[in-house]
Scaffold this motif. Structure first.
Motif, short mmCIF file in Angstrom:
data_model
loop_
_atom_site.label_atom_id
_atom_site.label_comp_id
_atom_site.label_asym_id
_atom_site.label_seq_id
_atom_site.Cartn_x
_atom_site.Cartn_y
_atom_site.Cartn_z
N VAL A 79 0.84 -1.20 0.00
CA VAL A 79 0.00 0.00 0.00
C VAL A 79 0.88 1.26 0.00
O VAL A 79 0.81 2.10 0.88
CB VAL A 79 -1.06 0.01 1.14
N LEU B 274 -2.45 2.24 -2.37
CA LEU B 274 -3.48 3.06 -1.71
C LEU B 274 -4.55 3.48 -2.72
O LEU B 274 -5.72 3.59 -2.38
CB LEU B 274 -2.84 4.30 -1.07
N VAL C 222 -6.87 0.70 -3.03
CA VAL C 222 -7.81 0.72 -1.89
C VAL C 222 -8.96 1.68 -2.20
O VAL C 222 -10.13 1.35 -2.03
CB VAL C 222 -7.08 1.13 -0.58
N ALA D 60 -5.49 -4.66 3.55
CA ALA D 60 -4.20 -4.13 3.10
C ALA D 60 -3.10 -5.02 3.67
O ALA D 60 -3.11 -5.35 4.86
CB ALA D 60 -4.03 -2.69 3.59
N ASP E 258 1.02 -5.24 3.97
CA ASP E 258 2.29 -4.52 3.76
C ASP E 258 3.23 -4.87 4.89
O ASP E 258 2.78 -5.14 6.02
CB ASP E 258 2.04 -2.99 3.70
N LYS F 287 2.29 2.34 6.90
CA LYS F 287 1.38 2.59 5.77
C LYS F 287 -0.09 2.36 6.16
O LYS F 287 -0.99 2.71 5.39
CB LYS F 287 1.71 1.63 4.61
N ALA G 195 -4.03 3.71 4.81
CA ALA G 195 -4.86 2.67 4.19
C ALA G 195 -6.23 2.63 4.85
O ALA G 195 -7.26 2.56 4.18
CB ALA G 195 -4.15 1.32 4.28
N LYS G 196 -6.25 2.73 6.20
CA LYS G 196 -7.54 2.70 6.92
C LYS G 196 -8.36 3.94 6.60
O LYS G 196 -9.57 3.84 6.38
CB LYS G 196 -7.28 2.62 8.43
N ALA H 28 -9.49 0.77 3.96
CA ALA H 28 -9.10 -0.60 4.32
C ALA H 28 -9.80 -0.99 5.63
O ALA H 28 -9.84 -0.20 6.57
CB ALA H 28 -7.58 -0.69 4.48
N CYS I 273 -5.70 -4.49 8.19
CA CYS I 273 -4.33 -4.26 7.73
C CYS I 273 -3.44 -5.32 8.37
O CYS I 273 -3.45 -5.46 9.60
CB CYS I 273 -3.84 -2.87 8.16
#
Ligand code: NAD
Ligand code: ZN
Length: 362
Positions: A196, A201, A204, A217, A219, A224, A228-229, A233, A236
């Motif tokens: 991500v 991203l 996403v 996600a 990673d 990261k 992402a959230k 996402a 994670c």
């Protein structure tokens, strides 16, 4: 001839060197653009590392820029001086069999078919210290002025902030389009994105826009995960937190694997893991990351025989000249927020610091 600054890569493995270069006027069918802003994509780093054997040094990299047309060569009609534009690292000539096929976003004028170290007439518009400098993907956005064919530039809305929409030249459309065009993610589905960074991203964001209900996600850099959230996402995970292979973890998390998996790293092992992570019968895996040239993947044929679909994507499947202006308009209408991808803003003199930040995962 315009004299300006550009970040020149003189040899593989060397840092970029910001130099004064001369930029010749555009010839017939070409456009000279004043670059206002450019992103740094991992693909530029692959170039500096020498992963693209068909890139000839010295070269001016950069392919995710935005700018203003400075002048046009004979016969150019689609843009004029003063127009805001995004240079296209995947051109759209409009006349080849790919361009004429509504299903395809490829163009025979693209670098996969012919090297773009020189403009179509096989000469360069750049010189530095008396030496010819090569173009990269025809667009070379690490120069304050650059020249490209008319069919490798798209006119965009005059209201577009160029320091933001430069990301619509590569990273954002690639990831976003991988989800909505290439995978065609369906509402309510589950997705996994390996890597991500800027591109992942954007995947996403595309999965979220397509209505996916679970977006995982993956990673190894947990820094990261916050972004992402923020972008949608729901889970994670880091492969380093598990003893078992990540494809087994994802399969357990989802019952029979995700509906769609995406690889946005460019490693052979994560490509294989992404394939194995999607549903054995109906899963779709999209390869977005660019593995080092010459890489070979060996897989258990059962992975595909059982019904999975494995696809690749170039620039997220968009026909670039047609679609990038529309994406810019969508950005202005706030249909997505690609600004979240901007982590730092630096002057051209600090371009190597930008690459250090990229390599440090920042
Ligand atoms: P990036 O470096 O910003 O992101 C890569 C991410 O992968 C990082 O967050 C990193 O921590 C993570 N990662 C690295 N190794 C990992 C591993 N083993 N497991 C899990 N995560 C791992 O790069 P980017 O700019 O987002 O580009 C991503 C890839 O997409 C590159 O390979 C780039 O060349 C490619 N790309 C492809 C296209 C296309 O048209 N297909 C266009 C642009 C970029
Ligand atoms: Zn074409």
């Amino acid at each position: 001839v315009i004299r300006c600054r550009a970040a020149v890569a003189w040899a593989v493995g060397k840092p970029l060197s910001v130099e004064e270069v001369e930029v010749s006027p555009p010839k017939a069918g070409e456009v000279r653009v004043k670059i206002v802003a450019t992103g740094i994509c991992r693909t530029d780093d692959h170039v500096l590392e020498g992963c693209f054997p068909n890139v000839v040094f010295p070269v001016i990299p950069g392919h995710e820029g935005a700018g203003i047309v400075e002048s046009v060569g004979e016969g150019v009609t689609s843009v004029k001086p003063g127009d805001k534009v995004i240079p296209l690292c995947l051109p759209q000539c409009g006349g080849c069999s790919f361009c004429l096929n509504p299903e395809s976003n490829y163009c025979v004028k693209s670098h996969v078919s012919e090297p773009q170290n020189l403009l179509p007439d096989k000469t360069s518009r750049f010189t530095c210290k008396g030496k010819q400098i090569h173009h990269f993907l025809w667009v070379s956005t690490f120069a304050e002025y650059t020249v490209m064919p008319e069919y490798a530039v798209a006119k965009i809305d005059a209201a577009a902030p160029l320091d933001k929409v430069c990301l619509l030249g590569c990273g954002f459309p690639t990831g976003y389009g991988a989800a909505i065009n290439t995978a065609k993610v369906k509402p309510g589905s589950t997705c996994a994105i390996f890597g991500v960074g800027g591109v992942g991203l954007s995947v996403v964001m595309g999965c979220k826009a397509a209505g996916a209900s679970r977006i995982i996600a993956v990673d190894i850099n947990k820094d990261k995960f916050a972004k992402a959230k923020e972008l949608g996402a729901t889970d994670c995970i880091s492969p380093q937190d598990f003893k078992k292979p990540i494809q087994e973890v994802l399969t357990e998390m989802t019952g029979h694997g995700v509906d769609y998996s995406f690889e946005a790293i460019g490693h052979v092992d994560t490509l294989t893991a992404a394939l194995a992570s999607c549903n054995m019968n109906t899963g779709v895996c999209v390869m977005v990351g660019v593995p080092a040239s010459g890489s070979v993947i060996s897989i258990d044929p059962m992975l595909l025989l059982s019904g999975r679909t494995w696809k690749g994507t170039l620039l997220g499947g968009w026909k670039m000249r047609d679609c990038i202006p529309t994406l810019v308009s969508s950005y202005l209408e706030k249909k997505f927020n690609s600004d979240v991808l901007i982590s730092h803003t630096l002057p051209i003199a600090k371009v190597n610091e930008g690459f250090e930040l990229l390599r440090a995962g920042k």
